[in-house]
Scaffold this motif. Sequence first.
Motif, short mmCIF file in Angstrom:
data_model
loop_
_atom_site.label_atom_id
_atom_site.label_comp_id
_atom_site.label_asym_id
_atom_site.label_seq_id
_atom_site.Cartn_x
_atom_site.Cartn_y
_atom_site.Cartn_z
N ARG A 1 0.83 -1.21 0.00
CA ARG A 1 0.00 0.00 0.00
C ARG A 1 0.86 1.25 0.00
O ARG A 1 1.99 1.25 0.48
CB ARG A 1 -0.87 -0.02 1.27
N GLU A 2 0.27 2.32 -0.54
CA GLU A 2 0.82 3.65 -0.32
C GLU A 2 -0.32 4.57 0.06
O GLU A 2 -1.48 4.31 -0.29
CB GLU A 2 1.57 4.21 -1.54
N THR A 3 0.02 5.61 0.80
CA THR A 3 -0.95 6.64 1.17
C THR A 3 -0.36 7.98 0.77
O THR A 3 0.77 8.29 1.14
CB THR A 3 -1.24 6.62 2.68
N VAL A 4 -1.13 8.74 0.00
CA VAL A 4 -0.64 9.99 -0.56
C VAL A 4 -1.61 11.11 -0.22
O VAL A 4 -2.81 10.98 -0.42
CB VAL A 4 -0.50 9.87 -2.10
N GLN A 5 -1.07 12.22 0.27
CA GLN A 5 -1.91 13.41 0.47
C GLN A 5 -2.01 14.15 -0.86
O GLN A 5 -1.00 14.35 -1.54
CB GLN A 5 -1.32 14.33 1.52
N VAL A 6 -3.24 14.52 -1.22
CA VAL A 6 -3.49 15.23 -2.47
C VAL A 6 -4.20 16.55 -2.17
O VAL A 6 -4.77 16.73 -1.10
CB VAL A 6 -4.34 14.37 -3.44
N ALA A 7 -4.16 17.44 -3.13
CA ALA A 7 -4.76 18.76 -2.94
C ALA A 7 -6.28 18.72 -2.92
O ALA A 7 -6.93 19.45 -2.17
CB ALA A 7 -4.29 19.73 -4.02
N LYS A 8 -6.86 17.85 -3.75
CA LYS A 8 -8.32 17.82 -3.86
C LYS A 8 -8.75 16.47 -4.42
O LYS A 8 -8.05 15.88 -5.25
CB LYS A 8 -8.79 18.94 -4.77
N LEU A 9 -9.93 16.00 -3.96
CA LEU A 9 -10.50 14.75 -4.44
C LEU A 9 -11.89 15.00 -5.02
O LEU A 9 -12.51 16.02 -4.73
CB LEU A 9 -10.57 13.73 -3.30
N PRO A 10 -12.40 14.06 -5.83
CA PRO A 10 -13.73 14.26 -6.43
C PRO A 10 -14.81 14.54 -5.40
O PRO A 10 -14.82 13.95 -4.31
CB PRO A 10 -14.00 12.92 -7.13
N LYS A 11 -15.70 15.43 -5.75
CA LYS A 11 -16.85 15.81 -4.92
C LYS A 11 -16.46 16.33 -3.54
O LYS A 11 -17.26 16.36 -2.62
CB LYS A 11 -17.83 14.65 -4.79
N GLY A 12 -15.21 16.75 -3.37
CA GLY A 12 -14.77 17.32 -2.11
C GLY A 12 -14.63 16.32 -0.98
O GLY A 12 -14.62 16.71 0.19
N VAL A 13 -14.48 15.03 -1.30
CA VAL A 13 -14.32 14.02 -0.25
C VAL A 13 -12.94 14.11 0.37
O VAL A 13 -12.05 14.81 -0.14
CB VAL A 13 -14.61 12.60 -0.79
N ASN A 14 -12.74 13.38 1.44
CA ASN A 14 -11.47 13.41 2.16
C ASN A 14 -10.60 12.18 1.93
O ASN A 14 -9.43 12.19 2.29
CB ASN A 14 -11.75 13.56 3.66
N VAL A 15 -11.19 11.12 1.37
CA VAL A 15 -10.43 9.89 1.14
C VAL A 15 -10.97 9.17 -0.10
O VAL A 15 -12.17 9.15 -0.34
CB VAL A 15 -10.47 8.96 2.38
N GLU A 16 -10.05 8.61 -0.88
CA GLU A 16 -10.38 7.76 -2.02
C GLU A 16 -9.40 6.59 -2.01
O GLU A 16 -8.20 6.79 -1.77
CB GLU A 16 -10.25 8.53 -3.34
N ILE A 17 -9.93 5.39 -2.25
CA ILE A 17 -9.07 4.19 -2.21
C ILE A 17 -9.33 3.36 -3.46
O ILE A 17 -10.48 3.12 -3.83
CB ILE A 17 -9.35 3.33 -0.95
N SER A 18 -8.25 2.92 -4.10
CA SER A 18 -8.32 1.96 -5.20
C SER A 18 -7.58 0.70 -4.78
O SER A 18 -6.76 0.73 -3.86
CB SER A 18 -7.73 2.55 -6.49
N MET A 19 -7.88 -0.41 -5.45
CA MET A 19 -7.27 -1.67 -5.09
C MET A 19 -6.97 -2.52 -6.32
O MET A 19 -7.62 -2.38 -7.36
CB MET A 19 -8.18 -2.49 -4.16
#
Length: 129
Positions: A104-122
């Motif tokens: 796994r990696e965890t990355v801080q991003v400037a903005k996500l879709p619909k203003g959410v705070n977390v997005e995860i892919s697998m």
Amino acid sequence: MKTIINTDNAPAPLGPYNQAVLTGNTLYISGQISINPETSELVLNDIRSETLQVMKNLGAILEAADLTFNNVVKSSIFISNMDDFASINEVYGSFFDDANAPARETVQVAKLPKGVNVEISMIASVMGI
């Protein structure tokens, strides 16, 4: 050859992509956010409930492919605030056995879709673990 995986138990894609694609023995799951598929509403009460909804969405897609979290070999987590890391990690970790947890990696991003705070892919393997 690829097989498209879609389920009504996870949110419909927000653009020109599918929930998941199975090719060979590998399932690629698109990034999931905290949309409740029953109501189409975002779950943004707090970071734990938001992460829980994301994981439920991922679980529904895995189930649609006849897989479980035990088949996951790689996760990518995108968060808008690294201060939420511990809370996200706690919820995320509850879906895995430590001995069988994926890379796994965890990355801080400037903005996500619909203003959410977390997005995860697998990425998951169809082969037995």
